[in-house]
Scaffold this motif. Sequence first.
Motif, short mmCIF file in Angstrom:
data_model
loop_
_atom_site.label_atom_id
_atom_site.label_comp_id
_atom_site.label_asym_id
_atom_site.label_seq_id
_atom_site.Cartn_x
_atom_site.Cartn_y
_atom_site.Cartn_z
N ILE A 211 102.06 33.55 -13.90
CA ILE A 211 102.98 33.83 -15.01
C ILE A 211 102.75 32.85 -16.15
O ILE A 211 102.76 33.24 -17.32
N ASN A 212 102.52 31.58 -15.82
CA ASN A 212 102.23 30.59 -16.86
C ASN A 212 100.98 30.98 -17.64
O ASN A 212 100.93 30.84 -18.87
N GLU A 213 99.97 31.50 -16.95
CA GLU A 213 98.74 31.93 -17.63
C GLU A 213 99.04 33.09 -18.58
O GLU A 213 98.55 33.11 -19.71
N LEU A 214 99.85 34.04 -18.14
CA LEU A 214 100.19 35.17 -19.01
C LEU A 214 100.98 34.70 -20.23
O LEU A 214 100.74 35.16 -21.35
N ALA B 53 98.62 32.91 -22.61
CA ALA B 53 97.66 33.79 -23.24
C ALA B 53 98.29 34.73 -24.27
O ALA B 53 97.61 35.24 -25.14
N SER B 54 99.60 34.94 -24.18
CA SER B 54 100.27 35.86 -25.08
C SER B 54 100.66 35.16 -26.37
O SER B 54 101.31 34.12 -26.37
N GLN B 55 100.28 35.76 -27.49
CA GLN B 55 100.61 35.16 -28.78
C GLN B 55 102.08 35.33 -29.13
O GLN B 55 102.62 34.56 -29.91
N THR B 56 102.74 36.34 -28.57
CA THR B 56 104.14 36.58 -28.92
C THR B 56 105.11 35.90 -27.96
O THR B 56 106.29 35.78 -28.28
N ALA B 57 104.64 35.45 -26.81
CA ALA B 57 105.52 34.79 -25.85
C ALA B 57 105.66 33.31 -26.21
O ALA B 57 104.75 32.70 -26.77
N SER B 58 106.80 32.75 -25.88
CA SER B 58 107.03 31.34 -26.14
C SER B 58 106.42 30.49 -25.04
O SER B 58 106.68 30.70 -23.85
N ASN B 59 105.61 29.52 -25.42
CA ASN B 59 105.04 28.59 -24.45
C ASN B 59 106.10 27.70 -23.84
O ASN B 59 105.85 27.05 -22.83
N ALA C 121 116.66 23.46 -23.79
CA ALA C 121 116.64 23.33 -22.34
C ALA C 121 115.23 23.59 -21.81
O ALA C 121 114.74 22.88 -20.93
N ALA C 122 114.58 24.61 -22.35
CA ALA C 122 113.22 24.93 -21.90
C ALA C 122 112.27 23.80 -22.28
O ALA C 122 111.36 23.46 -21.52
N ALA C 123 112.49 23.19 -23.42
CA ALA C 123 111.62 22.09 -23.86
C ALA C 123 111.78 20.88 -22.96
O ALA C 123 110.84 20.12 -22.74
N ARG C 124 112.98 20.71 -22.38
CA ARG C 124 113.21 19.56 -21.49
C ARG C 124 112.39 19.66 -20.21
O ARG C 124 112.19 18.69 -19.52
N SER C 125 111.90 20.85 -19.91
CA SER C 125 111.10 21.01 -18.69
C SER C 125 109.73 20.38 -18.81
O SER C 125 108.98 20.31 -17.86
N GLY C 126 109.41 19.89 -20.02
CA GLY C 126 108.11 19.25 -20.22
C GLY C 126 107.06 20.24 -20.65
O GLY C 126 105.89 19.93 -20.71
N ALA C 127 107.48 21.48 -20.91
CA ALA C 127 106.53 22.49 -21.34
C ALA C 127 106.08 22.21 -22.76
O ALA C 127 106.81 21.61 -23.55
N PRO C 128 104.87 22.63 -23.09
CA PRO C 128 104.40 22.43 -24.46
C PRO C 128 105.21 23.24 -25.45
O PRO C 128 105.82 24.24 -25.08
N GLY C 129 105.20 22.87 -26.66
CA GLY C 129 105.96 23.57 -27.70
C GLY C 129 105.46 24.97 -27.93
O GLY C 129 104.34 25.30 -27.62
N GLY C 130 106.36 25.85 -28.45
CA GLY C 130 106.03 27.26 -28.65
C GLY C 130 105.29 27.42 -29.89
O GLY C 130 104.73 28.34 -30.26
#
Length: 178
Positions: A109-112, A115-121, A169-178
């Motif tokens: 799911i992370n790969e999808l 790879a998607s330009q419209t999904a938020s990283n 909240a999603a950014a707190r997970s350590g994920a890269p910015g959208g």
Amino acid sequence: MASHLPSPDSDEPLGSMPDTSSSSYAQRSALLSIFDRFASRVTRWAGSPAAFCLALAVVALWAAMGPVFRYSEDWQLVINTGTTIVTFLMVFLIQQSQNKDSVALHLKINELLAASQTASNRMIGIEDLDEQDLREVAAFYSRLAARANAAGPIKERHSIDEEEGVATAAARSGAPGG
């Protein structure tokens, strides 16, 4: 492939499932690889019709032996002890396979998402959020579903980036910015 066991100064205890965002997840341990293969084979076999038939035959044999042992406490103890031991051990084997499947699914799911330009990283790695933060993300998608139902056949694109509190909240997970 070279085997890797956690070093004494590692934060991860031997046999633990490493955090999928850590680099140690990519490293291999010979012992964990052997256990993983064993757990996968046993759980596949345990879910097979042959395993069910074997378990059914054991229970039928035990039940048939009841009159011979006069339905004694020892006769009852045999099935109780046997099923308890098998259940206890199977919990660990099934959990190992479930952990592996869960990690693989998250990575796919992370790969999808990546790879998607419209999904938020920002959604990458949200499995590491605490329960309250996940509830906030789920509430956002519930509101989004309500908006989609109200809009009818009109198609709109929306992202979690539209809602600041949830995006934080999603950014707190350590994920890269959208």
